[in-house]
Write a protein that holds these residues in place. Sequence first.
Motif, PDB file in Angstrom:
ATOM      1  N   GLU A   1       0.819  -1.213   0.000  1.00  0.00           N
ATOM      2  CA  GLU A   1       0.000   0.000   0.000  1.00  0.00           C
ATOM      3  C   GLU A   1       0.853   1.263   0.000  1.00  0.00           C
ATOM      4  O   GLU A   1       0.320   2.373  -0.070  1.00  0.00           O
ATOM      5  N   VAL A   2       2.163   1.110   0.060  1.00  0.00           N
ATOM      6  CA  VAL A   2       3.100   2.244   0.083  1.00  0.00           C
ATOM      7  C   VAL A   2       3.710   2.407  -1.304  1.00  0.00           C
ATOM      8  O   VAL A   2       4.470   1.553  -1.766  1.00  0.00           O
ATOM      9  N   ILE A   3       3.367   3.509  -1.969  1.00  0.00           N
ATOM     10  CA  ILE A   3       3.892   3.825  -3.301  1.00  0.00           C
ATOM     11  C   ILE A   3       4.884   4.975  -3.156  1.00  0.00           C
ATOM     12  O   ILE A   3       4.547   6.020  -2.583  1.00  0.00           O
ATOM     13  N   PHE A   4       6.095   4.804  -3.659  1.00  0.00           N
ATOM     14  CA  PHE A   4       7.053   5.907  -3.658  1.00  0.00           C
ATOM     15  C   PHE A   4       6.796   6.804  -4.878  1.00  0.00           C
ATOM     16  O   PHE A   4       6.636   6.327  -6.009  1.00  0.00           O
ATOM     17  N   THR A   5       6.761   8.118  -4.625  1.00  0.00           N
ATOM     18  CA  THR A   5       6.507   9.118  -5.662  1.00  0.00           C
ATOM     19  C   THR A   5       7.526  10.241  -5.528  1.00  0.00           C
ATOM     20  O   THR A   5       8.393  10.213  -4.656  1.00  0.00           O
ATOM     21  N   ARG A   6       7.388  11.254  -6.354  1.00  0.00           N
ATOM     22  CA  ARG A   6       8.283  12.416  -6.244  1.00  0.00           C
ATOM     23  C   ARG A   6       7.888  13.335  -5.098  1.00  0.00           C
ATOM     24  O   ARG A   6       8.662  14.199  -4.707  1.00  0.00           O
ATOM     25  N   GLY A   7       6.681  13.207  -4.579  1.00  0.00           N
ATOM     26  CA  GLY A   7       6.245  14.073  -3.494  1.00  0.00           C
ATOM     27  C   GLY A   7       4.735  14.121  -3.410  1.00  0.00           C
ATOM     28  O   GLY A   7       4.026  13.394  -4.118  1.00  0.00           O
TER      29      GLY A   7
ATOM     30  N   ILE B   1      11.411  12.871  -3.015  1.00  0.00           N
ATOM     31  CA  ILE B   1      10.850  11.590  -2.598  1.00  0.00           C
ATOM     32  C   ILE B   1       9.571  11.866  -1.804  1.00  0.00           C
ATOM     33  O   ILE B   1       9.524  12.785  -0.977  1.00  0.00           O
ATOM     34  N   GLY B   2       8.532  11.093  -2.106  1.00  0.00           N
ATOM     35  CA  GLY B   2       7.271  11.224  -1.389  1.00  0.00           C
ATOM     36  C   GLY B   2       6.576   9.888  -1.339  1.00  0.00           C
ATOM     37  O   GLY B   2       7.093   8.880  -1.840  1.00  0.00           O
ATOM     38  N   VAL B   3       5.409   9.887  -0.740  1.00  0.00           N
ATOM     39  CA  VAL B   3       4.665   8.651  -0.546  1.00  0.00           C
ATOM     40  C   VAL B   3       3.207   8.859  -0.903  1.00  0.00           C
ATOM     41  O   VAL B   3       2.610   9.890  -0.560  1.00  0.00           O
ATOM     42  N   LEU B   4       2.648   7.888  -1.596  1.00  0.00           N
ATOM     43  CA  LEU B   4       1.203   7.755  -1.701  1.00  0.00           C
ATOM     44  C   LEU B   4       0.812   6.474  -0.987  1.00  0.00           C
ATOM     45  O   LEU B   4       1.238   5.385  -1.388  1.00  0.00           O
ATOM     46  N   TYR B   5       0.029   6.611   0.059  1.00  0.00           N
ATOM     47  CA  TYR B   5      -0.612   5.446   0.676  1.00  0.00           C
ATOM     48  C   TYR B   5      -1.993   5.306   0.064  1.00  0.00           C
ATOM     49  O   TYR B   5      -2.711   6.297  -0.118  1.00  0.00           O
ATOM     50  N   GLY B   6      -2.368   4.083  -0.239  1.00  0.00           N
ATOM     51  CA  GLY B   6      -3.731   3.810  -0.700  1.00  0.00           C
ATOM     52  C   GLY B   6      -4.181   2.460  -0.191  1.00  0.00           C
ATOM     53  O   GLY B   6      -3.370   1.531  -0.061  1.00  0.00           O
ATOM     54  N   LYS B   7      -5.445   2.335   0.117  1.00  0.00           N
ATOM     55  CA  LYS B   7      -5.974   1.035   0.518  1.00  0.00           C
ATOM     56  C   LYS B   7      -5.765   0.039  -0.631  1.00  0.00           C
ATOM     57  O   LYS B   7      -5.986   0.360  -1.805  1.00  0.00           O
TER      58      LYS B   7
ATOM     59  N   PHE C   1       2.885   1.320 -10.069  1.00  0.00           N
ATOM     60  CA  PHE C   1       2.809   2.786 -10.025  1.00  0.00           C
ATOM     61  C   PHE C   1       4.187   3.447  -9.976  1.00  0.00           C
ATOM     62  O   PHE C   1       4.268   4.659  -9.799  1.00  0.00           O
ATOM     63  N   GLU C   2       5.247   2.663 -10.114  1.00  0.00           N
ATOM     64  CA  GLU C   2       6.590   3.215  -9.994  1.00  0.00           C
ATOM     65  C   GLU C   2       7.377   3.001 -11.281  1.00  0.00           C
ATOM     66  O   GLU C   2       8.409   2.323 -11.323  1.00  0.00           O
ATOM     67  N   GLY C   3       6.862   3.575 -12.366  1.00  0.00           N
ATOM     68  CA  GLY C   3       7.499   3.439 -13.664  1.00  0.00           C
ATOM     69  C   GLY C   3       8.844   4.133 -13.714  1.00  0.00           C
ATOM     70  O   GLY C   3       9.045   5.199 -13.124  1.00  0.00           O
TER      71      GLY C   3
ATOM     72  N   ALA D   1      14.649   7.273  -1.212  1.00  0.00           N
ATOM     73  CA  ALA D   1      14.035   6.306  -0.301  1.00  0.00           C
ATOM     74  C   ALA D   1      14.980   5.973   0.848  1.00  0.00           C
ATOM     75  O   ALA D   1      14.557   5.847   2.010  1.00  0.00           O
ATOM     76  N   VAL D   2      16.266   5.838   0.537  1.00  0.00           N
ATOM     77  CA  VAL D   2      17.267   5.594   1.591  1.00  0.00           C
ATOM     78  C   VAL D   2      17.261   6.746   2.593  1.00  0.00           C
ATOM     79  O   VAL D   2      17.277   6.538   3.813  1.00  0.00           O
ATOM     80  N   GLY D   3      17.243   7.961   2.078  1.00  0.00           N
ATOM     81  CA  GLY D   3      17.212   9.130   2.956  1.00  0.00           C
ATOM     82  C   GLY D   3      15.927   9.222   3.756  1.00  0.00           C
ATOM     83  O   GLY D   3      15.938   9.604   4.927  1.00  0.00           O
ATOM     84  N   LEU D   4      14.801   8.861   3.122  1.00  0.00           N
ATOM     85  CA  LEU D   4      13.516   8.906   3.819  1.00  0.00           C
ATOM     86  C   LEU D   4      13.504   7.924   4.981  1.00  0.00           C
ATOM     87  O   LEU D   4      13.023   8.243   6.079  1.00  0.00           O
ATOM     88  N   LYS D   5      14.001   6.720   4.747  1.00  0.00           N
ATOM     89  CA  LYS D   5      14.059   5.735   5.830  1.00  0.00           C
ATOM     90  C   LYS D   5      14.874   6.272   6.999  1.00  0.00           C
ATOM     91  O   LYS D   5      14.466   6.162   8.166  1.00  0.00           O
ATOM     92  N   THR D   6      16.020   6.848   6.695  1.00  0.00           N
ATOM     93  CA  THR D   6      16.882   7.370   7.755  1.00  0.00           C
ATOM     94  C   THR D   6      16.204   8.519   8.502  1.00  0.00           C
ATOM     95  O   THR D   6      16.306   8.621   9.733  1.00  0.00           O
ATOM     96  N   ALA D   7      15.497   9.376   7.770  1.00  0.00           N
ATOM     97  CA  ALA D   7      14.780  10.484   8.403  1.00  0.00           C
ATOM     98  C   ALA D   7      13.682   9.971   9.327  1.00  0.00           C
ATOM     99  O   ALA D   7      13.493  10.481  10.437  1.00  0.00           O
TER     100      ALA D   7
END
Length: 406
Positions: free
Chosen positions: A85-91, A231-237, A271-273, A281-287
């Motif tokens: 349910e976690v999609i990585f996006t640009r923001g 880096i951003g996230v889209l959560y969706g059911k 969704f991650e073409g 993503a590495v930086g986001l995890k660390t943050a």
Amino acid sequence: MDVSAIRQDFPLLDQEVNQHPLVYLDSAATSQKPAQVIDAVNHYYRRDNSNVHRGVHSIGTRATESYEGARKTVQSFINAEHVEEVIFTRGTTASINIVANSYGRANLSTGDEIVITQMEHHSNIIPWQQLAKQTGASLKYVPMQSDGTLTLADVENTITQSTKIVAITHVSNVLGTINPIKEIVKIAHQNGAVVLVDGAQAVPHMKVDVQDLDCDFYAFSGHKMCAPTGIGVLYGKKQLLESMEPVEFGGEMIDFVGLYDSTWKELPWKFEGGTPIIAGAVGLKTAIDYLTDIGFEKITAHEKMLTDYAMEQLSAFDGIDIYGPDHRAGLITFNLTDVHPHDTATVLDAYGIAVRAGHHCAQPLMKWLDVTATARASFYLYNTKDDVDRFINGLQSAKEFFGDVF
């Protein structure tokens, strides 16, 4: 919370601007990055730089493990039920556009309604304007109270059985209004609508549990929460995302490609073409790890203390207009009477104080406030009461300067 120790983690804060120690009060636009995040991204590029999901060599395996490990960290962070349910996006902007262009185009038609508010960032207005034009749906706005809040009665009166999408900010980037998302979601679901929440100004500052909120989609950006830009996230059911078509096509998101037709990978990769935002993503995890180790209860309480302290100082300040409710997130939007906010921000910058000035990508809200622009001071975990004191003194200097001018 040891703020002095936290400040030492942020190298950018240790500098002078215009021969004054920097006071950074623009975290609502983008937060500063701790050394831990900078080092993690640097380590990836120095030691693990490889494309993911493709190579069978060791570096590619390490990169894939880091990238997918970041996804699992986000899942736990927002309490998503499934990792896919976690999609990585640009923001945040990209996340909202995916929902509008995929779910919205497939499910809306003439006579349907999209409900939003006037306090939305442009990124949560324009995609719905475009969707309404493309599908024949109508765009409706929940009325706002004079202090910039919403009432559930107005929400109930605006959302109808014809409403298909409700898109709303969790926290206003201008007013600091904290919307009652859980209750709004309940009202929307009772009418058969899905809810997208813009969490760009919420996730960095408070604990967010998407299952508790029961929202259908939740969007946020890394750069406002100590992670890199881009880096951003889209959560969706899961059931919604599985029903949706991709909006970007190419490498990474395909299963099989023929001459005249193709099929897509399963969630989340459809969704991650293209090559994904691996270092981000590495930086986001660390943050996320960094903020979680400090604790969001402490971060929220610290920001509230700073905001309350600043509001108390400003309450005795003549010639200032403050916008937004008493109960607010950690930002204050204001104008010195008869002074353009760009001029106010310029004077503050002369004292090394960084605030935001402009329409904050919220022109409909500026019109509602009957102003062309405002100034905004926003606080984060690395700010101190001394920062607030210097901000207040800087405003006093600006007031005195422009008082002499006028």
